[in-house]
Design a protein around this motif. Sequence first.
Motif, PDB file in Angstrom:
ATOM      1  N   GLU A 148      -8.325  14.272  -8.298  1.00  0.00           N
ATOM      2  CA  GLU A 148      -9.139  13.186  -7.746  1.00  0.00           C
ATOM      3  C   GLU A 148      -9.123  11.973  -8.689  1.00  0.00           C
ATOM      4  OE1 GLU A 148     -11.625  11.484  -4.786  1.00  0.00           O
ATOM      5  OE2 GLU A 148     -10.406  13.301  -4.780  1.00  0.00           O
ATOM      6  N   ASN A 149      -9.108  12.242  -9.984  1.00  0.00           N
ATOM      7  CA  ASN A 149      -9.095  11.150 -10.956  1.00  0.00           C
ATOM      8  C   ASN A 149      -7.767  10.404 -11.002  1.00  0.00           C
ATOM      9  OD1 ASN A 149     -11.726  11.698 -11.682  1.00  0.00           O
ATOM     10  ND2 ASN A 149     -11.186  12.907 -13.474  1.00  0.00           N
ATOM     11  N   LYS A 150      -6.739  10.949 -10.385  1.00  0.00           N
ATOM     12  CA  LYS A 150      -5.433  10.276 -10.344  1.00  0.00           C
ATOM     13  C   LYS A 150      -5.213   9.544  -9.022  1.00  0.00           C
ATOM     14  CE  LYS A 150      -3.624  10.025 -13.408  1.00  0.00           C
ATOM     15  NZ  LYS A 150      -3.914   9.233 -14.609  1.00  0.00           N
ATOM     16  N   ASN A 151      -6.205   9.538  -8.140  1.00  0.00           N
ATOM     17  CA  ASN A 151      -6.146   8.644  -6.980  1.00  0.00           C
ATOM     18  C   ASN A 151      -5.980   7.210  -7.488  1.00  0.00           C
ATOM     19  OD1 ASN A 151      -6.719  10.899  -5.453  1.00  0.00           O
ATOM     20  ND2 ASN A 151      -8.768  10.245  -4.850  1.00  0.00           N
ATOM     21  N   ILE A 152      -5.328   6.382  -6.696  1.00  0.00           N
ATOM     22  CA  ILE A 152      -5.127   5.003  -7.132  1.00  0.00           C
ATOM     23  C   ILE A 152      -5.033   4.088  -5.913  1.00  0.00           C
ATOM     24  CG2 ILE A 152      -2.597   5.236  -7.245  1.00  0.00           C
ATOM     25  CD1 ILE A 152      -2.725   3.446  -9.804  1.00  0.00           C
ATOM     26  N   GLN A 153      -5.470   2.856  -6.079  1.00  0.00           N
ATOM     27  CA  GLN A 153      -5.445   1.886  -4.985  1.00  0.00           C
ATOM     28  C   GLN A 153      -4.820   0.582  -5.478  1.00  0.00           C
ATOM     29  OE1 GLN A 153      -9.226   0.154  -3.263  1.00  0.00           O
ATOM     30  NE2 GLN A 153      -8.607   1.428  -1.528  1.00  0.00           N
ATOM     31  N   TYR A 154      -3.926   0.030  -4.670  1.00  0.00           N
ATOM     32  CA  TYR A 154      -3.226  -1.209  -5.006  1.00  0.00           C
ATOM     33  C   TYR A 154      -3.641  -2.292  -4.016  1.00  0.00           C
ATOM     34  CZ  TYR A 154      -0.183   2.169  -7.375  1.00  0.00           C
ATOM     35  OH  TYR A 154       0.302   3.182  -8.158  1.00  0.00           O
ATOM     36  N   SER A 155      -3.740  -3.519  -4.507  1.00  0.00           N
ATOM     37  CA  SER A 155      -4.014  -4.673  -3.659  1.00  0.00           C
ATOM     38  C   SER A 155      -2.792  -5.583  -3.707  1.00  0.00           C
ATOM     39  CB  SER A 155      -5.262  -5.410  -4.149  1.00  0.00           C
ATOM     40  OG  SER A 155      -5.511  -6.553  -3.363  1.00  0.00           O
ATOM     41  N   LEU A 156      -2.090  -5.668  -2.579  1.00  0.00           N
ATOM     42  CA  LEU A 156      -0.851  -6.443  -2.519  1.00  0.00           C
ATOM     43  C   LEU A 156      -1.145  -7.913  -2.193  1.00  0.00           C
ATOM     44  CD1 LEU A 156       1.429  -3.915  -0.603  1.00  0.00           C
ATOM     45  CD2 LEU A 156       1.349  -4.377  -3.056  1.00  0.00           C
ATOM     46  N   PRO A 157      -0.353  -8.852  -2.769  1.00  0.00           N
ATOM     47  CA  PRO A 157       0.762  -8.628  -3.693  1.00  0.00           C
ATOM     48  C   PRO A 157       0.261  -8.342  -5.103  1.00  0.00           C
ATOM     49  CG  PRO A 157       0.451 -10.967  -3.359  1.00  0.00           C
ATOM     50  CD  PRO A 157      -0.540 -10.275  -2.452  1.00  0.00           C
ATOM     51  N   HIS A 262      -5.123  -0.991  10.672  1.00  0.00           N
ATOM     52  CA  HIS A 262      -5.184  -2.452  10.618  1.00  0.00           C
ATOM     53  C   HIS A 262      -6.012  -2.908   9.413  1.00  0.00           C
ATOM     54  CE1 HIS A 262      -3.167  -2.491  14.400  1.00  0.00           C
ATOM     55  NE2 HIS A 262      -3.421  -3.788  14.636  1.00  0.00           N
ATOM     56  N   ARG A 263      -5.878  -4.176   9.080  1.00  0.00           N
ATOM     57  CA  ARG A 263      -6.571  -4.767   7.945  1.00  0.00           C
ATOM     58  C   ARG A 263      -7.013  -6.177   8.315  1.00  0.00           C
ATOM     59  NH1 ARG A 263      -3.198  -8.562   5.626  1.00  0.00           N
ATOM     60  NH2 ARG A 263      -1.005  -8.441   6.257  1.00  0.00           N
ATOM     61  N   ILE A 264      -7.780  -6.806   7.454  1.00  0.00           N
ATOM     62  CA  ILE A 264      -8.108  -8.219   7.640  1.00  0.00           C
ATOM     63  C   ILE A 264      -7.037  -9.063   6.942  1.00  0.00           C
ATOM     64  CG2 ILE A 264     -10.572  -7.773   7.881  1.00  0.00           C
ATOM     65  CD1 ILE A 264     -10.926  -8.732   4.999  1.00  0.00           C
ATOM     66  N   PRO A 265      -6.864 -10.331   7.331  1.00  0.00           N
ATOM     67  CA  PRO A 265      -5.773 -11.132   6.766  1.00  0.00           C
ATOM     68  C   PRO A 265      -5.811 -11.268   5.243  1.00  0.00           C
ATOM     69  CG  PRO A 265      -6.642 -12.188   8.736  1.00  0.00           C
ATOM     70  CD  PRO A 265      -7.556 -11.046   8.430  1.00  0.00           C
ATOM     71  N   ALA A 266      -6.999 -11.308   4.666  1.00  0.00           N
ATOM     72  CA  ALA A 266      -7.109 -11.584   3.232  1.00  0.00           C
ATOM     73  C   ALA A 266      -6.809 -10.369   2.359  1.00  0.00           C
ATOM     74  CB  ALA A 266      -8.502 -12.107   2.911  1.00  0.00           C
ATOM     75  N   SER A 267      -6.822  -9.161   2.929  1.00  0.00           N
ATOM     76  CA  SER A 267      -6.698  -7.942   2.121  1.00  0.00           C
ATOM     77  C   SER A 267      -5.525  -7.096   2.590  1.00  0.00           C
ATOM     78  CB  SER A 267      -7.977  -7.101   2.208  1.00  0.00           C
ATOM     79  OG  SER A 267      -9.086  -7.842   1.753  1.00  0.00           O
ATOM     80  N   PHE A 268      -4.809  -6.521   1.616  1.00  0.00           N
ATOM     81  CA  PHE A 268      -3.719  -5.595   1.939  1.00  0.00           C
ATOM     82  C   PHE A 268      -3.754  -4.485   0.887  1.00  0.00           C
ATOM     83  CE2 PHE A 268       0.533  -5.447   4.207  1.00  0.00           C
ATOM     84  CZ  PHE A 268       0.818  -4.136   3.822  1.00  0.00           C
ATOM     85  N   TYR A 269      -4.391  -3.372   1.248  1.00  0.00           N
ATOM     86  CA  TYR A 269      -4.551  -2.270   0.311  1.00  0.00           C
ATOM     87  C   TYR A 269      -3.567  -1.147   0.620  1.00  0.00           C
ATOM     88  CZ  TYR A 269      -8.948  -4.525  -0.903  1.00  0.00           C
ATOM     89  OH  TYR A 269      -9.901  -5.426  -1.303  1.00  0.00           O
ATOM     90  N   VAL A 270      -3.059  -0.549  -0.454  1.00  0.00           N
ATOM     91  CA  VAL A 270      -2.314   0.705  -0.362  1.00  0.00           C
ATOM     92  C   VAL A 270      -3.089   1.714  -1.201  1.00  0.00           C
ATOM     93  CG1 VAL A 270      -0.154   1.908  -0.817  1.00  0.00           C
ATOM     94  CG2 VAL A 270      -0.114  -0.492  -0.084  1.00  0.00           C
TER      95      VAL A 270
END
Length: 513
Positions: A148-157, A262-270
Amino acid sequence: MNLNQLRDSMYQLIVETSTKLPKDVRRAIREAKIRENIGTRAAMSLDTITENIIMADENVSPICQDTGLPTFKIKTPVGTNQIEMKKVIREAIVQATKDGKLRPNAVDSLTGENSGDNLGEGVPVIKFEQWENDYIEVRLILKGGGCENKNIQYSLPCEIEGLGRAGRDLDGIRKCIMHSVYQAQGQGCSAGFIGVGIGGDRTSGYDLAKAQLFRPLDDVNPNEDLHKLEEYVMENANKLGIGTMGFGGETTLLGCKIGVGHRIPASFYVSVAYNCWAYRRQGVVIDPETGEIKEWYYQEGEDVDFNKLLEEAQQQATEGKKVVELRAPVTEEQIRSLKMGDVVKISGAMHTGRDAIHKYLMDNDAPIDLNGQIIYHCGPVMLKDENGKWHVKAAGPTTSIREEPYQGDIMKKFGIRAVIGKGGMGPKTLKALQEHGGVYLNAIGGAAQYYADCIKEVEGVDLMEFGIPEAMWHLRVEGFTAVVTMDSHGNSLHEDVEKSSLEKLAQFADKVF
């Protein structure tokens, strides 16, 4: 609905999830064993994992001592009383904890107090959804803290270490996923599995990622682009050379499932949900009238005879491999004779110590003399018999890096010569090992039954006010096997593998999709 029967069904689901891996996961582990080179540290680790799976099956005991934060996803027909269902699930959780099938993991975030029964504010997690089918579907995942501690989230770009710029497109997503595997190293008990959620917001993205972990490993993604990406990741993540437990090797990733929202225009999360090899998720179909289990999920296809697999591996294993015997108290001379890569077998005294113990020891005296002793980063599952004697039900290592702020100072303060955990530690500890004459030993993450069998007696316990997982347990062990991955000469296998895998990651910087 018959609530007593439903309670029994939920108890069965909890026990099965904690103690027996699904068939698709077992097949993935078999394939990892077949790919691995005989006689390597990774092969030895997979042998231990295999033996642990067998023991958990036979003992009906937790595969890994960290049974995580139980998470239920439930679909019900219109009219089902979800309030009653939640009450029954909580009762089943309490019973499973009492019976040693779950470790008490519910800790008050402000006071640090462990409830002792796995109930608390928001625990367990139970998520309901109505559907038009006439039956109830219940899925459960037990995901421990190490992964669980190795979960990770990226915000593109964004800029990604080793891979450069990741844009808001499929190739940017690819880079995020490849990096997510690299950054986990051995701390998430690799070889592991990942669920990926594309889109949403910060919370729904993680929820989508975790939902992917409920998919069967052999299903086919209906989105052709994502299907190709899953195949790409499975082929190339295993070229990073991280391997089982981060020891190096041929298999780093056992499964990859990707979902999109789907996402909102300002955010792109992976968002990436990492899961260890002890991939504990099960599911059942429940009759809404009787509360009985009508069907089990994840049971399709061939099962694996791990007894036969282990026997074959042991026959092929390299003979005459050096094994160093250690018995506490250990001298500085013994420790300085050890080198990175040595296999050790420990007998005699061992003492557990996790987050609460390390923080406590920074400002207080130890409850016993720790000079020359061995500390085990472990939060075991313990049960007390009718005579008041404690017994170990599961006792694998916890992730050691959390103790990095304390470890070197504590070793010097009390004369501790060896620490055992998983995933390695950082530069502060490595420096202390050199100065003080200490060693870090990597046990096999998730192998809770294997190591519980090495513990022959519980000789006492101190600091129980911290709760069972965080107390200091005094143990007598025999034949407790681990690998020297950080020695007193400045060598760190974890540092070497991380550097090597970063170099290999860089080969995936060019655009693919």
